[in-house]
Design a protein around this motif. Structure first.
Motif, short mmCIF file in Angstrom:
data_model
loop_
_atom_site.label_atom_id
_atom_site.label_comp_id
_atom_site.label_asym_id
_atom_site.label_seq_id
_atom_site.Cartn_x
_atom_site.Cartn_y
_atom_site.Cartn_z
N HIS A 1 0.12 -11.51 -15.85
CA HIS A 1 0.06 -10.41 -16.83
C HIS A 1 0.37 -9.05 -16.20
CE1 HIS A 1 -1.46 -13.31 -19.67
NE2 HIS A 1 -2.47 -13.60 -18.86
N LEU A 2 1.34 -9.04 -15.30
CA LEU A 2 1.73 -7.80 -14.63
C LEU A 2 3.16 -7.43 -15.01
CD1 LEU A 2 0.27 -8.53 -11.09
CD2 LEU A 2 -0.58 -6.84 -12.73
N SER A 3 3.40 -6.17 -15.27
CA SER A 3 4.73 -5.70 -15.65
C SER A 3 5.63 -5.63 -14.43
CB SER A 3 4.64 -4.32 -16.29
OG SER A 3 5.93 -3.75 -16.44
N PRO A 4 6.90 -6.01 -14.58
CA PRO A 4 7.84 -5.88 -13.46
C PRO A 4 8.12 -4.42 -13.11
CG PRO A 4 9.00 -6.50 -15.47
CD PRO A 4 7.54 -6.61 -15.77
N LEU A 5 7.78 -3.51 -14.04
CA LEU A 5 8.03 -2.08 -13.83
C LEU A 5 6.89 -1.39 -13.09
CD1 LEU A 5 9.37 -1.34 -17.41
CD2 LEU A 5 10.74 -1.36 -15.32
N ARG A 6 5.79 -2.05 -12.97
CA ARG A 6 4.61 -1.43 -12.36
C ARG A 6 4.83 -1.15 -10.88
NH1 ARG A 6 -1.57 -3.49 -13.25
NH2 ARG A 6 -2.57 -2.15 -11.70
N ALA A 7 4.33 -0.04 -10.40
CA ALA A 7 4.46 0.30 -8.99
C ALA A 7 3.64 -0.67 -8.15
CB ALA A 7 4.00 1.73 -8.74
N ALA A 8 4.22 -1.18 -7.09
CA ALA A 8 3.53 -2.18 -6.26
C ALA A 8 2.23 -1.63 -5.68
CB ALA A 8 4.46 -2.62 -5.13
N GLY A 9 2.24 -0.34 -5.35
CA GLY A 9 1.06 0.26 -4.73
C GLY A 9 -0.15 0.33 -5.63
N THR A 10 0.03 0.19 -6.95
CA THR A 10 -1.10 0.26 -7.86
C THR A 10 -1.97 -0.99 -7.82
OG1 THR A 10 0.17 -0.62 -9.74
CG2 THR A 10 0.18 1.77 -9.41
N LEU A 11 -1.54 -2.01 -7.10
CA LEU A 11 -2.34 -3.23 -6.95
C LEU A 11 -3.22 -3.18 -5.71
CD1 LEU A 11 0.26 -6.02 -7.85
CD2 LEU A 11 -1.20 -4.69 -9.36
N VAL A 12 -3.24 -2.02 -5.06
CA VAL A 12 -3.98 -1.85 -3.81
C VAL A 12 -4.95 -0.68 -3.96
CG1 VAL A 12 -3.78 -1.54 -1.31
CG2 VAL A 12 -1.92 -2.65 -2.57
N THR A 13 -6.17 -0.84 -3.47
CA THR A 13 -7.16 0.23 -3.55
C THR A 13 -6.82 1.34 -2.55
OG1 THR A 13 -8.63 -0.68 -1.85
CG2 THR A 13 -8.90 -1.50 -4.12
N GLU A 14 -7.49 2.47 -2.69
CA GLU A 14 -7.28 3.57 -1.76
C GLU A 14 -7.66 3.18 -0.34
OE1 GLU A 14 -9.23 7.06 -3.08
OE2 GLU A 14 -8.00 7.30 -4.89
N ALA A 15 -8.57 2.21 -0.22
CA ALA A 15 -9.00 1.74 1.10
C ALA A 15 -8.03 0.70 1.66
CB ALA A 15 -10.40 1.16 1.02
N GLY A 16 -6.95 0.38 0.91
CA GLY A 16 -5.96 -0.59 1.39
C GLY A 16 -6.31 -2.03 1.13
N LYS A 17 -7.27 -2.27 0.24
CA LYS A 17 -7.69 -3.63 -0.09
C LYS A 17 -7.01 -4.10 -1.38
CE LYS A 17 -10.51 -3.95 3.39
NZ LYS A 17 -10.21 -4.88 4.52
N PRO A 18 -6.79 -5.40 -1.52
CA PRO A 18 -6.16 -5.90 -2.74
C PRO A 18 -7.09 -5.81 -3.94
CG PRO A 18 -6.85 -7.74 -1.35
CD PRO A 18 -7.07 -6.49 -0.55
N SER B 1 0.82 -1.21 0.00
CA SER B 1 0.00 0.00 0.00
C SER B 1 0.86 1.27 0.00
CB SER B 1 -0.92 0.01 1.22
OG SER B 1 -1.75 1.15 1.21
N GLY B 2 0.61 2.15 -0.98
CA GLY B 2 1.32 3.42 -1.07
C GLY B 2 2.73 3.33 -1.59
N LYS B 3 3.18 2.14 -2.01
CA LYS B 3 4.57 1.95 -2.43
C LYS B 3 4.75 2.25 -3.93
CE LYS B 3 6.20 0.50 1.53
NZ LYS B 3 6.51 -0.92 1.74
N ALA B 4 5.71 3.11 -4.24
CA ALA B 4 6.06 3.39 -5.64
C ALA B 4 7.13 2.42 -6.14
CB ALA B 4 6.57 4.82 -5.78
N GLN B 5 7.63 1.57 -5.26
CA GLN B 5 8.66 0.59 -5.61
C GLN B 5 8.18 -0.31 -6.75
OE1 GLN B 5 9.34 -2.26 -2.48
NE2 GLN B 5 11.42 -2.72 -3.15
N PRO B 6 9.03 -0.60 -7.74
CA PRO B 6 8.62 -1.51 -8.82
C PRO B 6 8.19 -2.87 -8.25
CG PRO B 6 10.66 -0.40 -9.39
CD PRO B 6 10.39 -0.06 -7.96
N LEU B 7 7.18 -3.43 -8.88
CA LEU B 7 6.61 -4.68 -8.40
C LEU B 7 7.66 -5.79 -8.33
CD1 LEU B 7 4.07 -6.16 -7.52
CD2 LEU B 7 3.48 -6.48 -9.93
#
Length: 296
Positions: A199-216, A167-173
């Motif tokens: 089907h996920l890019s290794p470059l994608r930010a990890a935080g984009t897999l999490v909703t604003e409410a912190g849910k997967p 959650s909130g992480k800009a780190q690459p996935l």
């Protein structure tokens, strides 16, 4: 470096010879590997019974009957072989040469078991592996284990858990999945494979897999399934068995022949209907293989 499936393959190969056997003598043919052996190592373990073999992340754990545990890491080129009264060498089909030079046989477990005497020999040309000893009850606080995340094969790994970590992480996935504090034992090969399957890019930010409410998000649910499946497939096939890894019976696993994306640069993507090409990029000094057409 051998990853989790390779170490699990080694554990399963060693267990029939080591579990229930008496470790009559631990023979150390040098004073160190990557690190010096523990003080009095041979004396501490010689004469003890081996109760079980287990694994934590990429570490092999050999439990003794006095509550102590031998911790072994294979490093880059470490391997075990078994020699007994009926076989002077280990059988198997070899696709890559492995070291048989006795000058690289650094540790010998002399065993006495119900099926006779045997020797389990640790060979390591590069000496990047190591061995340590600790009380089993204290393993969680041992420097090698105290910061490790959950196993990728256990029930503790869930989409909810990763959502909390990402959650909130800009780190690459890719980097987030390789962080052993997030998931223990997950390495470069199987991260590439799991990302391709989901089907996920290794470059994608990890935080984009999490909703604003912190849910997967659904994508994170699919990623967890892909991680479990790729590890299970690799273990079932005997590990990826890259250049320096061999199974304890001398044979190599064949999962490397079914890699879908790892080490397949410039080859067609195997996703049905994709039509893309596998690319190789470098992230934090490691190669990432992925298809930009179907991994986003």
């Amino acid at each position: 470096m051998p990853e989790l499936p390779e170490v699990e393959t080694v554990r399963r190969g060693l267990a029939p010879s080591m579990e229930g056997a008496l470790l009559a003598e631990l023979e150390l043919r040098r004073n160190d590997l990557r690190f010096p052996f523990p003080l009095g190592f041979s004396r501490l373990v010689s004469g003890r019974g081996i109760t079980s073999l287990s694994r934590r992340a990429k570490y092999l754990l050999i439990d003794l009957d006095d509550g102590m545990t031998i911790i072994s890491h294979l490093g880059m080129s470490g391997s075990f072989r078994i020699e007994n009264e009926t076989a002077a060498d280990t059988p198997g089909e070899f696709h890559y040469p492995r070291s048989k030079d006795e000058k690289h046989d650094h540790v010998v477990f002399h065993l006495k078991g119900a099926n006779g005497d045997a020797r389990v020999i640790y060979n390591d040309p590069r000496r990047f592996g190591f061995m340590d000893i600790a009380r089993r009850a204290d393993l969680a606080s041992h420097p090698s284990f105290r910061d490790l995340g959950p196993e990728p094969t256990g029930n503790e790994l869930s989409a909810d858990y990763l959502a909390e970590r990402f959650s909130g992480k800009a780190q690459p996935l890719k980097s987030a999945l390789l962080d052993q504090k997030n998931i223990a034992g997950l390495g470069n090969i199987y991260v590439c494979e799991a990302l391709w399957r989901s089907h996920l890019s290794p470059l994608r930010a990890a935080g984009t897999l999490v909703t604003e409410a912190g849910k997967p998000k659904e994508e994170l649910l699919l990623l967890v399934v892909a991680i479990r499946e790729v590890i299970a497939d690799a273990i079932a096939a005997g590990g990826s068995s890259l250049r320096d890894h061999i199974q304890t019976d001398g044979s190599l696993g064949y999962f490397q022949h079914s890699f879908s994306v790892y080490d397949r640069e410039a080859e067609p993507c195997r996703t049905p209907g994709c039509g893309g090409t596998v690319a190789r990029i470098v992230q934090a000094g490691r190669s990432s293989f992925y298809c930009a057409s179907c991994q986003s």
